[in-house]
Scaffold this motif. Sequence first.
Motif, PDB file in Angstrom:
ATOM      1  N   ILE A   1       0.848  -1.198   0.000  1.00 34.30           N
ATOM      2  CA  ILE A   1       0.000   0.000   0.000  1.00 34.30           C
ATOM      3  C   ILE A   1       0.878   1.239   0.000  1.00 34.30           C
ATOM      4  CG2 ILE A   1      -1.802   1.277   1.219  1.00 34.30           C
ATOM      5  CD1 ILE A   1      -2.860  -1.330   2.302  1.00 34.30           C
ATOM      6  N   HIS A   2       1.950   1.218   0.771  1.00 37.35           N
ATOM      7  CA  HIS A   2       2.908   2.328   0.736  1.00 37.35           C
ATOM      8  C   HIS A   2       3.478   2.514  -0.665  1.00 37.35           C
ATOM      9  CE1 HIS A   2       3.277   3.423   5.004  1.00 37.35           C
ATOM     10  NE2 HIS A   2       3.082   2.135   5.270  1.00 37.35           N
ATOM     11  N   VAL A   3       3.807   1.398  -1.306  1.00 39.14           N
ATOM     12  CA  VAL A   3       4.346   1.472  -2.667  1.00 39.14           C
ATOM     13  C   VAL A   3       3.308   2.044  -3.631  1.00 39.14           C
ATOM     14  CG1 VAL A   3       5.257   0.104  -4.570  1.00 39.14           C
ATOM     15  CG2 VAL A   3       5.917  -0.457  -2.228  1.00 39.14           C
ATOM     16  N   ALA A   4       2.039   1.679  -3.444  1.00 34.77           N
ATOM     17  CA  ALA A   4       0.990   2.064  -4.383  1.00 34.77           C
ATOM     18  C   ALA A   4       0.646   3.552  -4.325  1.00 34.77           C
ATOM     19  CB  ALA A   4      -0.268   1.244  -4.115  1.00 34.77           C
ATOM     20  N   VAL A   5       0.828   4.176  -3.179  1.00 29.31           N
ATOM     21  CA  VAL A   5       0.447   5.590  -3.043  1.00 29.31           C
ATOM     22  C   VAL A   5       1.094   6.437  -4.137  1.00 29.31           C
ATOM     23  CG1 VAL A   5       0.616   7.634  -1.569  1.00 29.31           C
ATOM     24  CG2 VAL A   5      -0.013   5.419  -0.572  1.00 29.31           C
ATOM     25  N   GLU A   6       2.339   6.146  -4.436  1.00 29.20           N
ATOM     26  CA  GLU A   6       3.068   6.915  -5.448  1.00 29.20           C
ATOM     27  C   GLU A   6       2.452   6.780  -6.838  1.00 29.20           C
ATOM     28  OE1 GLU A   6       7.753   7.542  -6.716  1.00 29.20           O
ATOM     29  OE2 GLU A   6       7.065   5.541  -6.115  1.00 29.20           O
ATOM     30  N   GLN A   7       1.755   5.691  -7.089  1.00 31.46           N
ATOM     31  CA  GLN A   7       1.174   5.441  -8.406  1.00 31.46           C
ATOM     32  C   GLN A   7      -0.216   6.048  -8.582  1.00 31.46           C
ATOM     33  OE1 GLN A   7       3.190   4.067 -10.644  1.00 31.46           O
ATOM     34  NE2 GLN A   7       4.682   4.003  -8.948  1.00 31.46           N
ATOM     35  N   CYS A   8      -0.748   6.654  -7.539  1.00 30.80           N
ATOM     36  CA  CYS A   8      -2.119   7.166  -7.571  1.00 30.80           C
ATOM     37  C   CYS A   8      -2.189   8.565  -8.175  1.00 30.80           C
ATOM     38  CB  CYS A   8      -2.706   7.203  -6.165  1.00 30.80           C
ATOM     39  SG  CYS A   8      -2.985   5.553  -5.459  1.00 30.80           S
ATOM     40  N   ARG A   9      -3.270   8.809  -8.887  1.00 30.78           N
ATOM     41  CA  ARG A   9      -3.555  10.103  -9.506  1.00 30.78           C
ATOM     42  C   ARG A   9      -4.916  10.599  -9.042  1.00 30.78           C
ATOM     43  NH1 ARG A   9      -2.400   8.755 -15.893  1.00 30.78           N
ATOM     44  NH2 ARG A   9      -0.194   8.119 -15.730  1.00 30.78           N
ATOM     45  N   PRO A  10      -5.211  11.885  -9.252  1.00 31.74           N
ATOM     46  CA  PRO A  10      -6.558  12.374  -8.952  1.00 31.74           C
ATOM     47  C   PRO A  10      -7.616  11.574  -9.700  1.00 31.74           C
ATOM     48  CG  PRO A  10      -5.067  14.218  -9.304  1.00 31.74           C
ATOM     49  CD  PRO A  10      -4.298  12.981  -9.670  1.00 31.74           C
ATOM     50  N   GLY A  11      -8.665  11.212  -8.996  1.00 27.69           N
ATOM     51  CA  GLY A  11      -9.745  10.444  -9.596  1.00 27.69           C
ATOM     52  C   GLY A  11      -9.609   8.948  -9.455  1.00 27.69           C
ATOM     53  N   ASP A  12      -8.518   8.478  -8.846  1.00 27.55           N
ATOM     54  CA  ASP A  12      -8.330   7.044  -8.653  1.00 27.55           C
ATOM     55  C   ASP A  12      -9.061   6.549  -7.408  1.00 27.55           C
ATOM     56  OD1 ASP A  12      -6.747   6.568 -10.885  1.00 27.55           O
ATOM     57  OD2 ASP A  12      -4.854   6.853  -9.798  1.00 27.55           O
ATOM     58  N   VAL A  13      -9.267   5.240  -7.365  1.00 23.41           N
ATOM     59  CA  VAL A  13      -9.744   4.531  -6.174  1.00 23.41           C
ATOM     60  C   VAL A  13      -8.744   3.415  -5.899  1.00 23.41           C
ATOM     61  CG1 VAL A  13     -11.566   3.092  -5.183  1.00 23.41           C
ATOM     62  CG2 VAL A  13     -12.174   5.034  -6.644  1.00 23.41           C
ATOM     63  N   LEU A  14      -8.231   3.340  -4.684  1.00 23.61           N
ATOM     64  CA  LEU A  14      -7.278   2.284  -4.340  1.00 23.61           C
ATOM     65  C   LEU A  14      -8.043   1.001  -4.036  1.00 23.61           C
ATOM     66  CD1 LEU A  14      -4.193   1.977  -4.014  1.00 23.61           C
ATOM     67  CD2 LEU A  14      -4.543   2.202  -1.550  1.00 23.61           C
ATOM     68  N   VAL A  15      -7.656  -0.095  -4.679  1.00 23.29           N
ATOM     69  CA  VAL A  15      -8.319  -1.386  -4.510  1.00 23.29           C
ATOM     70  C   VAL A  15      -7.275  -2.386  -4.021  1.00 23.29           C
ATOM     71  CG1 VAL A  15      -9.598  -3.237  -5.636  1.00 23.29           C
ATOM     72  CG2 VAL A  15      -9.955  -0.850  -6.352  1.00 23.29           C
ATOM     73  N   VAL A  16      -7.480  -2.924  -2.822  1.00 28.91           N
ATOM     74  CA  VAL A  16      -6.476  -3.768  -2.178  1.00 28.91           C
ATOM     75  C   VAL A  16      -7.039  -5.163  -1.938  1.00 28.91           C
ATOM     76  CG1 VAL A  16      -4.963  -4.054  -0.174  1.00 28.91           C
ATOM     77  CG2 VAL A  16      -5.491  -1.747  -1.031  1.00 28.91           C
TER      78      VAL A  16
END
Length: 232
Positions: free
Chosen positions: A68-83
């Motif tokens: 999840i820490h790694v994924a934060v960097e890949q997020c853009r406005p309008g995204d939804v994080l799915v884990v």
Amino acid sequence: MRTVVVTDPPRADAALVDELGGFGVATVHEAMGRTGYLGPGIRPVHLGARIAGTAVTVLSWPGDNLMIHVAVEQCRPGDVLVVATTSPSTDGMFGELFATALQYRGVRGLVIDAGVRDVADLHAMGFPVWSAAVSAQGTVKATPGAVNMPVTIGGQVVRAGDAILADDDGVVRVAREKVADAVEAARAREEKERATRAAFQKGELGLDRYGLRERLPGMGIEYVPYGEYGES
């Protein structure tokens, strides 16, 4: 499992995703042939939120939130994080600090097939979450997983860039290539429901509107006066 971070995956058209989100999870699920629903095990932590966005996917090991820490960097406005996790987990893998980092990046919410914590803080900061559990159980940051690889939740495969809709009825996924089709189908279903609602408001019965009455005898359903049926 390949431990990889896929960068800059294709995303569904943002404007179409926003329009799709206006119809709600139940309408879109029905309009798409009752597909894409992540199941009743993924529930809103707080009622009243409705979001739509594009998926950034995470595959983590149970009890480990490194990816999840790694994924934060890949997020853009309008995204939804799915884990998702490699095996069932209810540990509290996500909390207020993660939400703070994601809000800064314009992420609209979290869908996680595991546990979350800091529920009151998440509510106060307006960060919506749909999860399988709420748990104070802590986690570690030790085991590599994957980001933006396909994950499975509730029997549904979610790919990076797919549309994710979430509200009080749960979460639905629409493949990024089918978002335009989903918008058209949802428009048609909403119009149909609008006409049905107007008919019900005038007293019409679903038995008649849906053509069910004439089908009842074939199902073995009988209408029997009380005096002939009795209570014995």
